[in-house]
Design an enzyme around this catalytic site. Structure first.
Site, PDB file in Angstrom:
ATOM      1  N   HIS A  98       0.838  -1.206   0.000  1.00  7.09           N
ATOM      2  CA  HIS A  98       0.000   0.000   0.000  1.00  7.09           C
ATOM      3  C   HIS A  98       0.868   1.249   0.000  1.00  7.09           C
ATOM      4  O   HIS A  98       0.641   2.188  -0.754  1.00  7.09           O
ATOM      5  CB  HIS A  98      -0.895   0.028   1.242  1.00  7.09           C
ATOM      6  CG  HIS A  98      -2.086  -0.864   1.121  1.00  7.09           C
ATOM      7  ND1 HIS A  98      -2.767  -1.340   2.204  1.00  7.09           N
ATOM      8  CD2 HIS A  98      -2.728  -1.353   0.039  1.00  7.09           C
ATOM      9  CE1 HIS A  98      -3.779  -2.088   1.793  1.00  7.09           C
ATOM     10  NE2 HIS A  98      -3.760  -2.120   0.487  1.00  7.09           N
TER      11      HIS A  98
ATOM     12  N   TYR B  54      -5.417   2.551  12.525  1.00  5.62           N
ATOM     13  CA  TYR B  54      -5.793   1.691  11.398  1.00  5.62           C
ATOM     14  C   TYR B  54      -5.176   2.270  10.134  1.00  5.62           C
ATOM     15  O   TYR B  54      -5.192   3.488   9.942  1.00  5.62           O
ATOM     16  CB  TYR B  54      -7.316   1.618  11.259  1.00  5.62           C
ATOM     17  CG  TYR B  54      -7.957   0.838  12.387  1.00  5.62           C
ATOM     18  CD1 TYR B  54      -8.274  -0.508  12.235  1.00  5.62           C
ATOM     19  CD2 TYR B  54      -8.207   1.439  13.617  1.00  5.62           C
ATOM     20  CE1 TYR B  54      -8.847  -1.231  13.270  1.00  5.62           C
ATOM     21  CE2 TYR B  54      -8.776   0.724  14.659  1.00  5.62           C
ATOM     22  CZ  TYR B  54      -9.099  -0.621  14.484  1.00  5.62           C
ATOM     23  OH  TYR B  54      -9.655  -1.323  15.511  1.00  5.62           O
ATOM     24  N   GLU B  55      -4.634   1.402   9.281  1.00  4.23           N
ATOM     25  CA  GLU B  55      -3.921   1.915   8.117  1.00  4.23           C
ATOM     26  C   GLU B  55      -4.841   2.652   7.156  1.00  4.23           C
ATOM     27  O   GLU B  55      -4.381   3.386   6.287  1.00  4.23           O
ATOM     28  CB  GLU B  55      -3.177   0.788   7.391  1.00  4.23           C
ATOM     29  CG  GLU B  55      -4.070  -0.212   6.709  1.00  4.23           C
ATOM     30  CD  GLU B  55      -3.247  -1.269   5.980  1.00  4.23           C
ATOM     31  OE1 GLU B  55      -2.945  -2.280   6.616  1.00  4.23           O
ATOM     32  OE2 GLU B  55      -2.914  -1.076   4.810  1.00  4.23           O
ATOM     33  N   SER B  56      -6.148   2.467   7.319  1.00  2.00           N
ATOM     34  CA  SER B  56      -7.089   3.225   6.516  1.00  2.00           C
ATOM     35  C   SER B  56      -6.997   4.717   6.807  1.00  2.00           C
ATOM     36  O   SER B  56      -7.552   5.526   6.068  1.00  2.00           O
ATOM     37  CB  SER B  56      -8.507   2.729   6.796  1.00  2.00           C
ATOM     38  OG  SER B  56      -8.764   2.726   8.184  1.00  2.00           O
TER      39      SER B  56
END
Lengths: 298, 260
Positions: A98, B54-56
């Protein structure tokens, strides 16, 4: 939507369809399928149901990604069939972490040829992706990883609202929406509502994408379903669970595309088919932010 | 009899073992599923001041329902900060602000290196195409400690990975440090059979405890290499009834993650 896709998405384009769990451009993807675009290089941090559908529909030549799957549920079987068995045709893949793909957007958005990061040391990823290189820091001598700028032909980003000029406001997860928009040559913004310009100007901190990079604004309620739009509707987890059965069987998947994409003229028809009961189930209760005072400086 | 009674399941023992890895005040990179339950439990037990990242793009999440994905809207409502994903990786991970990260894997080797990319020797023609890297390589590279949570069998615990997506202790010994990995490396591996640490010198995975009802023989059977066992091998501590009640009645009442 029909006009925006037909004007700005061309066969062979590199198309970024962003939205991390939140704001996934399903309506735009479905329109691309309906218009039978071909040979697209699809770019997305997390290819999920929409990419599975676009690959099954034959729109994609290549997938550039970070993580592919139906989160918490299972595999994208149409993508897997293409990668594992070249069924119904081959699919080229180019994969990053990512962070690596985010840095590719950031480089392009910033007008840089590459972006340095610590990311791939000790992994096999550079062995299978020739775009992952290394660069020596001129100040410390440290060897860093580097990814190249990703200049997409088109980026499609969903958002809660925009004014008619394309000043676009997002709250909740902002993902890579801003980087993707600044990194692309053409940008389509798809919103739940188009609002008057003074609504945007009353709260400029919430604007993620400025009008100057936006080529088209499409107003289409529920355009991100079955993903969610913070404050508008929840993620339709039942649809993600149901997809697991559909994607395992190519015939079943074909039926889905016929019923929900090719068989419908637009998102309004999709929404009618989805029905009021599902919509009511997904609408959250309110949880308002307090207003802030920007001050009036005359 | 309430649902709080009854012996803990393997999944519940895993969650409790993971929960004990969280220290109060930690910045924790959380994944969905068992790690999420573990951190929620830690918040209510011994680590009320830990920060959920959270990587979000969420810092300080306080979800009021069980999140189904790392991008669940319930992670945003009530959070301390929402930031672009790129900044989450740049500042929280690469910037060295993450104490603990949880990882999962399809394959793991004796040095805690992970494969989530392909099964089969040929990358171009994989037997099984797995999801890929996602956030894992950067969590593994940068967090001060990582904890791997996985179900254990011979297909997962392998002598040799088909693909190294994420680096653990690399080739063991000092090899991880030599490649310039800033984070602290894997600290624990928690499976449905036992809990592992890593030898301070060789960095080889070492069995530290087996779960109640599991034999050492079973663990060896489920490991694809000659397993190192700690000289002080014990039994994994099981959650008590109050913790089980918390898990079963409050945190995962529909048993989405706790089944099995």
């Amino acid at each position: 939507m029909q006009e925006a896709v037909s004007r700005f998405v061309r066969d062979g384009d590199t198309v970024v369809l962003e939205g991390f769990t939140h704001l996934i451009p399903f309506a735009a993807g479905h329109e691309i399928i309906r218009q039978r675009r071909r040979d697209l290089a699809l770019v997305r941090l997390t290819p999920d149901l929409l990419m599975d559908q676009m690959v099954a529909a034959g729109a994609a030549r290549k997938l550039i990604f970070g993580w592919l799957g139906n989160p918490g549920v299972g595999s994208l079987h149409a993508v897997r069939r293409a990668v594992e068995r070249a069924y119904p045709g081959p699919l080229e893949i180019e994969e990053y972490s990512h962070f690596g793909l985010l840095c590719r957007y950031k480089a392009a958005a910033s007008g840089l040829p590459f972006f340095p990061l610590r990311g791939y040391r000790g992994t096999d990823l550079p062995r299978v992706n020739p775009h992952l290189k290394q660069v020596v820091c001129p100040f410390t001598g440290e060897t860093l990883d580097a990814v190249s700028a990703l200049h997409a032909d088109v980026a499609i980003v969903n958002a809660q609202r925009a004014d008619s000029q394309g000043n676009t406001q997002i709250w909740g997860l902002v993902g890579a929406q801003r980087e993707a928009a600044f990194a692309a040559r053409r940008v389509i913004v798809v919103v739940e509502e188009i609002v008057p310009e003074d609504v945007v100007r009353a709260d400029p901190n919430r604007t993620q994408i400025p009008s100057v990079v936006v080529d088209a604004v499409v107003e289409e309620p529920w355009s991100a379903h079955p993903s969610f739009v913070q404050g508008y509707y929840d993620r339709d987890n039942a649809a993600y669970l149901a997809w697991d059965r559909i994607t395992r069987d190519p015939a079943e998947l074909e039926r889905y595309l016929d019923e929900w994409v090719h068989g419908l003229p637009d998102r309004a028809a999709y929404l009618t088919r989805l029905g009021e009961v599902t919509q009511d189930r997904l609408r959250p209760g309110p949880r308002l932010a307090g207003p802030v005072d920007y001050g009036d400086y005359r | 009899m309430t649902s709080g009674a009854g012996a803990p399941t393997r999944a519940e023992i895993m969650v409790f073992a993971a929960c004990r890895e969280v220290r109060d005040g930690d910045c924790v990179f959380v994944g969905v599923g068992l790690p999420n339950l573990a951190v929620q439990l830690a918040l209510r037990l011994h680590a009320p001041r830990c920060h959920l990242i959270y990587e979000s793009g969420v810092f300080g999440a306080r979800p009021v329902r069980l999140p189904i994905s790392i991008g669940d809207p319930c992670l945003v409502s009530g959070a301390a900060q929402v930031l672009p994903m790129a900044e989450t990786f740049l500042y929280f991970l690469q910037g060295g602000r993450t104490d603990l990260g949880f990882l999962g894997a399809a394959q793991i080797d004796r040095y805690g290196n992970l494969n989530t990319t392909v099964v089969g020797p040929d990358y171009d023609h994989p037997r099984v195409r797995l999801p890929g890297a996602g956030g894992a390589p950067d969590i593994a590279l940068n967090a001060r400690r990582t904890v791997v949570i996985a179900r254990q069998d011979r297909r997962k615990f392998v002598e040799r990975l088909d693909f190294r997506t994420t680096v653990g202790w690399a080739e063991g010994g000092t090899s991880r440090r030599a490649m310039g990995a800033p984070g602290g490396g894997p600290a624990r591996v928690i499976t449905d059979l036992g809990v592992y640490g890593f030898d301070a010198g060789t960095r080889e995975m070492t069995l530290e405890s087996v779960h109640p009802g599991v034999t050492l023989e079973q663990v060896r059977e489920a490991t694809g290499w000659d397993l190192k066992v700690s000289s002080s091998l014990g039994a994994t501590e099981a959650p008590d009834e109050a913790m089980l009640r918390l898990l079963r009645e409050e945190l995962d009442p529909d048993r989405i993650y706790l089944k099995g």
